[in-house]
Motif scaffolding. Structure first.
Motif, short mmCIF file in Angstrom:
data_model
loop_
_atom_site.label_atom_id
_atom_site.label_comp_id
_atom_site.label_asym_id
_atom_site.label_seq_id
_atom_site.Cartn_x
_atom_site.Cartn_y
_atom_site.Cartn_z
N LEU A 135 0.84 -1.20 0.00
CA LEU A 135 0.00 0.00 0.00
C LEU A 135 0.88 1.25 0.00
O LEU A 135 0.98 1.98 0.97
CB LEU A 135 -0.96 -0.02 1.19
N ARG A 136 1.55 1.47 -1.13
CA ARG A 136 2.42 2.63 -1.31
C ARG A 136 1.62 3.78 -1.91
O ARG A 136 0.65 3.56 -2.64
CB ARG A 136 3.58 2.26 -2.23
N PRO A 137 2.03 5.01 -1.65
CA PRO A 137 1.33 6.16 -2.24
C PRO A 137 1.18 6.02 -3.76
O PRO A 137 2.12 5.63 -4.45
CB PRO A 137 2.20 7.35 -1.88
N ALA A 145 -8.11 -1.35 -2.98
CA ALA A 145 -7.71 -1.59 -1.59
C ALA A 145 -8.83 -2.30 -0.83
O ALA A 145 -8.56 -3.22 -0.04
CB ALA A 145 -7.37 -0.26 -0.91
N ALA A 146 -10.07 -1.90 -1.06
CA ALA A 146 -11.20 -2.54 -0.37
C ALA A 146 -11.31 -4.01 -0.74
O ALA A 146 -11.56 -4.86 0.13
CB ALA A 146 -12.50 -1.80 -0.70
N ARG A 147 -11.13 -4.34 -2.01
CA ARG A 147 -11.20 -5.74 -2.45
C ARG A 147 -10.03 -6.56 -1.90
O ARG A 147 -10.19 -7.74 -1.58
CB ARG A 147 -11.21 -5.82 -3.97
N ALA A 148 -8.85 -5.96 -1.79
CA ALA A 148 -7.65 -6.69 -1.37
C ALA A 148 -7.61 -6.97 0.13
O ALA A 148 -7.00 -7.95 0.55
CB ALA A 148 -6.40 -5.92 -1.78
N GLN A 185 -3.04 7.78 -0.82
CA GLN A 185 -2.02 8.75 -0.44
C GLN A 185 -1.13 8.24 0.69
O GLN A 185 0.07 8.44 0.68
CB GLN A 185 -2.68 10.08 0.00
N ARG A 186 -1.78 7.58 1.68
CA ARG A 186 -0.97 7.09 2.81
C ARG A 186 -1.77 6.06 3.62
O ARG A 186 -2.98 6.02 3.57
CB ARG A 186 -0.53 8.22 3.71
N LEU A 187 -1.01 5.26 4.34
CA LEU A 187 -1.57 4.28 5.27
C LEU A 187 -1.26 4.77 6.67
O LEU A 187 -0.10 5.00 7.01
CB LEU A 187 -0.94 2.91 5.02
N LEU A 188 -2.30 4.98 7.45
CA LEU A 188 -2.12 5.51 8.81
C LEU A 188 -1.89 4.39 9.80
O LEU A 188 -2.30 3.26 9.59
CB LEU A 188 -3.36 6.32 9.23
#
Length: 188
Positions: A135-137, A145-148, A185-188
């Motif tokens: 999960l890179r920018p 992302a939701a499916r993965a 954009q980013r993973l928190l």
């Protein structure tokens, strides 16, 4: 006459700068590189955003779909789509900065826009998303992302063009991914 010329029509290049302007809050380095790739100075990005905001807020503003058609031209692809009990028109435009993506507008029958964001182009391969490191920018869209990483839960974003998604990573860890215009954009 003073010799001043009217600004060039607002077009696809300007629109890409508007997308980048919102992303600059999270990924200034990537935005700077993209802006340079487009051959536009920083002042050009600010001016494109100023002009876009003026169009959106003008009392004579066109409807949202009409505005996108005037800026981006005829959609590359258009189809009727059913989402739950609702039927809408999905309009897709190419975005040269991201050749594997399309700008999608979902519009109701009366022209009301439900959603506007970047999605994977039909037939374009998506990223392989298996771990948090994937999960890179700018690597994926909200839908990818939701499916993965199910179950994924949509959360309120911090601005109209921002979305957050609570994801379940392998091993059960929950993390929040933040998107602008539908692009990670980013993973928190």
């Amino acid at each position: 006459m003073s010799g001043m010329t009217a600004p060039a029509p607002f077009g696809p290049l300007d629109f890409q700068l508007v997308l980048l302007r919102r992303m600059a809050d999270f990924q200034p380095g990537l935005v700077e590189d993209a802006r340079r790739t487009l051959g536009v100075p920083a002042a050009g990005m600010r001016e494109a955003n100023r002009r876009w905001q003026a169009m959106v807020r003008s009392p004579r503003a066109r409807g949202t779909v009409a505005r996108y058609r005037s800026v981006l031209g005829a959609p590359e692809h258009s189809e009727r789509r059913r989402i739950g009990d609702l039927e809408c028109e999905a309009l897709l435009w190419p975005v040269p900065l991201w050749p594997g993506l399309r700008f999608e507008v979902l519009a109701a029958g009366g022209g009301a826009v439900w959603n506007e964001w970047l999605v994977r182009a039909p037939g374009a391969p998506g990223p392989e998303l298996r771990t948090a490191a994937d999960l890179r920018p700018w690597s994926c869209t909200v839908d990818e992302a939701a499916r993965a990483f199910p179950p994924a839960t949509p959360l309120q974003g911090s601005a109209p063009t921002r979305w957050q998604l609570s994801l379940t990573l392998p091993g059960g860890e929950r993390r929040v991914a933040e998107f602008t215009w539908g692009l990670l954009q980013r993973l928190l």
